[in-house]
Scaffold this motif. Structure first.
Motif, PDB file in Angstrom:
ATOM      1  N   ASN A   1     -33.924  42.369 -49.650  1.00 47.81           N
ATOM      2  CA  ASN A   1     -33.306  41.780 -48.457  1.00 47.81           C
ATOM      3  C   ASN A   1     -31.830  42.141 -48.376  1.00 47.81           C
ATOM      4  OD1 ASN A   1     -35.786  40.647 -47.926  1.00 47.81           O
ATOM      5  ND2 ASN A   1     -35.186  38.553 -48.437  1.00 47.81           N
ATOM      6  N   THR A   2     -31.130  42.111 -49.503  1.00 46.49           N
ATOM      7  CA  THR A   2     -29.698  42.445 -49.523  1.00 46.49           C
ATOM      8  C   THR A   2     -29.467  43.875 -49.077  1.00 46.49           C
ATOM      9  OG1 THR A   2     -29.301  40.843 -51.292  1.00 46.49           O
ATOM     10  CG2 THR A   2     -27.638  42.571 -50.982  1.00 46.49           C
ATOM     11  N   GLU A   3     -30.281  44.793 -49.566  1.00 44.32           N
ATOM     12  CA  GLU A   3     -30.137  46.206 -49.162  1.00 44.32           C
ATOM     13  C   GLU A   3     -30.406  46.369 -47.672  1.00 44.32           C
ATOM     14  OE1 GLU A   3     -31.355  48.221 -53.433  1.00 44.32           O
ATOM     15  OE2 GLU A   3     -32.935  47.527 -52.091  1.00 44.32           O
TER      16      GLU A   3
ATOM     17  N   GLU B   1     -39.097  41.442 -58.323  1.00 42.41           N
ATOM     18  CA  GLU B   1     -38.003  41.760 -59.248  1.00 42.41           C
ATOM     19  C   GLU B   1     -37.088  42.767 -58.554  1.00 42.41           C
ATOM     20  OE1 GLU B   1     -37.734  40.561 -62.443  1.00 42.41           O
ATOM     21  OE2 GLU B   1     -39.618  39.430 -62.355  1.00 42.41           O
ATOM     22  N   LYS B   2     -35.803  42.728 -58.889  1.00 38.72           N
ATOM     23  CA  LYS B   2     -34.877  43.718 -58.327  1.00 38.72           C
ATOM     24  C   LYS B   2     -33.783  44.043 -59.320  1.00 38.72           C
ATOM     25  CE  LYS B   2     -32.518  40.126 -55.651  1.00 38.72           C
ATOM     26  NZ  LYS B   2     -32.206  39.690 -54.291  1.00 38.72           N
ATOM     27  N   ALA B   3     -33.112  45.141 -59.062  1.00 38.15           N
ATOM     28  CA  ALA B   3     -31.997  45.570 -59.907  1.00 38.15           C
ATOM     29  C   ALA B   3     -30.884  44.527 -59.841  1.00 38.15           C
ATOM     30  CB  ALA B   3     -31.488  46.932 -59.447  1.00 38.15           C
ATOM     31  N   SER B   4     -30.038  44.514 -60.850  1.00 41.35           N
ATOM     32  CA  SER B   4     -28.956  43.532 -60.891  1.00 41.35           C
ATOM     33  C   SER B   4     -27.942  43.732 -59.767  1.00 41.35           C
ATOM     34  CB  SER B   4     -28.256  43.563 -62.251  1.00 41.35           C
ATOM     35  OG  SER B   4     -27.728  44.846 -62.500  1.00 41.35           O
ATOM     36  N   GLU B   5     -27.853  44.955 -59.261  1.00 39.08           N
ATOM     37  CA  GLU B   5     -26.945  45.265 -58.146  1.00 39.08           C
ATOM     38  C   GLU B   5     -27.731  45.970 -57.041  1.00 39.08           C
ATOM     39  OE1 GLU B   5     -23.665  44.509 -57.870  1.00 39.08           O
ATOM     40  OE2 GLU B   5     -23.783  43.447 -59.783  1.00 39.08           O
ATOM     41  N   PRO B   6     -27.375  45.733 -55.773  1.00 41.94           N
ATOM     42  CA  PRO B   6     -28.044  46.462 -54.694  1.00 41.94           C
ATOM     43  C   PRO B   6     -27.948  47.973 -54.911  1.00 41.94           C
ATOM     44  CG  PRO B   6     -26.653  44.731 -53.804  1.00 41.94           C
ATOM     45  CD  PRO B   6     -26.351  44.820 -55.278  1.00 41.94           C
ATOM     46  N   TRP B   7     -29.001  48.663 -54.554  1.00 36.49           N
ATOM     47  CA  TRP B   7     -29.109  50.118 -54.617  1.00 36.49           C
ATOM     48  C   TRP B   7     -29.319  50.639 -56.042  1.00 36.49           C
ATOM     49  CZ3 TRP B   7     -30.050  51.443 -49.838  1.00 36.49           C
ATOM     50  CH2 TRP B   7     -29.482  50.681 -48.814  1.00 36.49           C
ATOM     51  N   GLY B   8     -29.418  49.738 -57.014  1.00 33.81           N
ATOM     52  CA  GLY B   8     -29.706  50.149 -58.378  1.00 33.81           C
ATOM     53  C   GLY B   8     -31.194  50.414 -58.543  1.00 33.81           C
TER      54      GLY B   8
ATOM     55  N   GLN C   1     -37.882  49.939 -56.169  1.00 35.93           N
ATOM     56  CA  GLN C   1     -37.069  49.178 -55.226  1.00 35.93           C
ATOM     57  C   GLN C   1     -36.487  50.001 -54.089  1.00 35.93           C
ATOM     58  OE1 GLN C   1     -34.219  46.535 -57.052  1.00 35.93           O
ATOM     59  NE2 GLN C   1     -32.866  46.610 -55.278  1.00 35.93           N
ATOM     60  N   ASN C   2     -35.971  51.172 -54.373  1.00 39.68           N
ATOM     61  CA  ASN C   2     -35.193  51.911 -53.380  1.00 39.68           C
ATOM     62  C   ASN C   2     -35.168  53.393 -53.767  1.00 39.68           C
ATOM     63  OD1 ASN C   2     -33.294  52.148 -55.496  1.00 39.68           O
ATOM     64  ND2 ASN C   2     -32.406  50.182 -54.934  1.00 39.68           N
TER      65      ASN C   2
END
Length: 161
Positions: A94-96, A124-131, A144-145
């Motif tokens: 969602n943040t990305e 689950e997602k990376a600790s930072e967006p776009w990671g 994730q991306n």
């Protein structure tokens, strides 16, 4: 759109299969790339959902990266439960989506992170967006991306060998 005039590209496009021509028994895995396309049409396409169900039911690799998991949201287990239910999974966060300024419902029909959670997935997602973040849970492999594409490819390769 220069690539559409490329003779090699034209040849490949002219000979590629449509979803109605795909026989899941001929493949060991299915992989969905990102971009908004999978969320706009494949998420609700009956033929796509049938193929996802066949691959998943037969224990074959079902993989996707970025927005690609959007193509899997209609998939269900043989018991009729969402394939994400109780599984670790990821996809475009969602943040990305907010940072890209392409949020639902204006640009896409749903927010993928939210949808995976609604379907009972352990998002689950990376600790930072776009990671990079890759999740493998049984025969479900998700990334994730775009930063996760290499890791998803490696996970698919490992699962197939």
């Amino acid at each position: 759109m220069k690539f559409l005039n490329d003779t090699e590209v034209k040849s490949k496009m002219d000979t590629c299969k449509s979803l109605t021509q795909v026989d899941s028994s001929e493949y060991d895995a299915v992989f969905y790339v990102g971009g908004h396309g999978p969320m706009l049409d494949l998420a609700t396409d009956a033929i796509n959902i049938k193929l996802v169900n066949e691959f998943y039911r037969d224990g074959k690799i079902v993989a996707a990266v970025c927005h690609g998991p959007g193509a899997l949201v209609g998939g269900v287990t043989p018991a009729g439960r969402p394939i994400f239910e109780g599984k670790k999974a990821t996809g475009f966060s969602n943040t990305e989506e907010e940072q890209a300024q392409k949020t639902a419902p204006k640009y896409i029909p749903f927010m993928l992170e939210t949808k995976i959670r609604e379907l009972g997935g352990n998002y689950e997602k990376a600790s930072e967006p776009w990671g990079a973040c890759v999740q493998t849970d049984g025969n479900l492999i998700t990334g994730q991306n775009p930063s996760s594409a290499k890791g998803v490819g490696e996970a698919i390769l490992q699962a197939l060998t």
